[in-house]
Write a protein that holds these residues in place. Structure first.
Motif, short mmCIF file in Angstrom:
data_model
loop_
_atom_site.label_atom_id
_atom_site.label_comp_id
_atom_site.label_asym_id
_atom_site.label_seq_id
_atom_site.Cartn_x
_atom_site.Cartn_y
_atom_site.Cartn_z
N LYS A 65 0.84 -1.20 0.00
CA LYS A 65 0.00 0.00 0.00
C LYS A 65 0.87 1.24 0.00
O LYS A 65 1.85 1.35 0.73
CB LYS A 65 -0.91 0.01 1.23
N GLY A 66 0.50 2.19 -0.86
CA GLY A 66 1.26 3.43 -0.97
C GLY A 66 2.42 3.35 -1.93
O GLY A 66 2.97 4.39 -2.31
N ARG A 67 2.79 2.14 -2.35
CA ARG A 67 3.91 1.99 -3.29
C ARG A 67 3.44 1.42 -4.63
O ARG A 67 4.00 1.77 -5.67
CB ARG A 67 4.97 1.08 -2.69
N PHE A 68 2.48 0.55 -4.61
CA PHE A 68 1.99 -0.09 -5.82
C PHE A 68 0.61 0.46 -6.19
O PHE A 68 -0.19 0.79 -5.32
CB PHE A 68 1.87 -1.60 -5.62
N THR A 69 0.37 0.50 -7.49
CA THR A 69 -0.93 0.93 -7.98
C THR A 69 -1.39 -0.02 -9.08
O THR A 69 -0.64 -0.28 -10.03
CB THR A 69 -0.87 2.36 -8.56
N VAL A 70 -2.60 -0.54 -8.94
CA VAL A 70 -3.17 -1.40 -9.97
C VAL A 70 -4.26 -0.62 -10.69
O VAL A 70 -5.05 0.10 -10.07
CB VAL A 70 -3.72 -2.71 -9.35
N TYR A 71 -4.27 -0.71 -12.01
CA TYR A 71 -5.28 -0.01 -12.79
C TYR A 71 -5.48 -0.75 -14.10
O TYR A 71 -4.71 -1.64 -14.45
CB TYR A 71 -4.87 1.45 -13.04
N ARG A 72 -6.53 -0.38 -14.79
CA ARG A 72 -6.86 -1.10 -16.02
C ARG A 72 -7.04 -0.15 -17.18
O ARG A 72 -7.33 1.03 -17.01
CB ARG A 72 -8.16 -1.91 -15.83
N ASP A 73 -6.89 -0.69 -18.37
CA ASP A 73 -7.17 0.03 -19.61
C ASP A 73 -8.24 -0.77 -20.32
O ASP A 73 -7.97 -1.85 -20.86
CB ASP A 73 -5.89 0.14 -20.46
N ASN A 74 -9.45 -0.26 -20.32
CA ASN A 74 -10.56 -0.99 -20.92
C ASN A 74 -10.35 -1.26 -22.40
O ASN A 74 -10.62 -2.35 -22.89
CB ASN A 74 -11.85 -0.21 -20.73
N ASP A 75 -9.84 -0.26 -23.12
CA ASP A 75 -9.69 -0.41 -24.57
C ASP A 75 -8.68 -1.50 -24.91
O ASP A 75 -8.83 -2.21 -25.90
CB ASP A 75 -9.26 0.91 -25.19
N LYS A 76 -7.65 -1.62 -24.08
CA LYS A 76 -6.61 -2.61 -24.34
C LYS A 76 -6.86 -3.93 -23.62
O LYS A 76 -6.09 -4.87 -23.78
CB LYS A 76 -5.24 -2.05 -23.93
N ASN A 77 -7.91 -3.96 -22.83
CA ASN A 77 -8.22 -5.16 -22.04
C ASN A 77 -6.99 -5.61 -21.24
O ASN A 77 -6.63 -6.79 -21.23
CB ASN A 77 -8.71 -6.29 -22.95
N THR A 78 -6.37 -4.64 -20.61
CA THR A 78 -5.10 -4.88 -19.93
C THR A 78 -5.15 -4.31 -18.52
O THR A 78 -5.71 -3.23 -18.30
CB THR A 78 -3.94 -4.24 -20.70
N VAL A 79 -4.54 -5.03 -17.59
CA VAL A 79 -4.39 -4.57 -16.22
C VAL A 79 -2.91 -4.31 -15.98
O VAL A 79 -2.06 -5.12 -16.37
CB VAL A 79 -4.92 -5.60 -15.22
N PHE A 80 -2.63 -3.21 -15.33
CA PHE A 80 -1.25 -2.83 -15.05
C PHE A 80 -0.99 -2.85 -13.54
O PHE A 80 -1.89 -2.63 -12.74
CB PHE A 80 -0.97 -1.43 -15.58
N LEU A 81 0.27 -3.06 -13.20
CA LEU A 81 0.69 -2.94 -11.81
C LEU A 81 1.92 -2.04 -11.81
O LEU A 81 3.00 -2.44 -12.25
CB LEU A 81 1.03 -4.30 -11.20
#
Length: 125
Positions: A65-81
């Motif tokens: 927590k506070g160091r990592f961020t998870v998010y998604r790109d709907n258009d690319k159907n991709t999740v990032f960390l």
């Protein structure tokens, strides 16, 4: 059937940043829970972060927590960390996991139906 492919791992120094990607194919994650797990040699696979695809709610292990961020790109159907301020103890194989569900991501690996092959993160001191 869904295929998950991770990328972005590598060798970094402590304090550096790295961004991992999890690209999904075969079926879009319109309603899904997607999570990142990691596993160090000799240790169990542990939950790192998760995202509920619909709405984008995110969840983190206390250790990141506070160091990592998870998010998604709907258009690319991709999740990032996005991993910042990496520590030696963050090293390991990082795996993307998913399940078609309206539930929030859970921390138990066996709950997930789909897994990627993993990408290695090595942190040098």
């Amino acid at each position: 059937q869904v295929q998950l492919v991770e990328s972005g791992g590598g060798l970094v120094q402590a304090g550096d940043s790295l961004r991992l990607s999890c690209a999904a194919s075969g079926r879009t994650f319109s309603t899904a829970a997607v999570a990142w797990f990691r596993q160090a040699p000799g240790k169990e696979r542990e939950f790192v972060a998760g995202i509920k695809w619909s709405g984008g709610s995110t969840y983190y292990a206390d250790s990141v927590k506070g160091r990592f961020t998870v998010y998604r790109d709907n258009d690319k159907n991709t999740v990032f960390l996005q991993m910042n301020s990496l520590k030696f103890e963050d090293a390991g194989g990082y795996y993307c996991a998913g399940r078609s569900s309206t539930s929030v991501p859970v921390t138990t690996p066996s709950w997930y139906a789909y897994w990627g092959q993993g990408t290695q993160v090595t942190v040098s001191s």
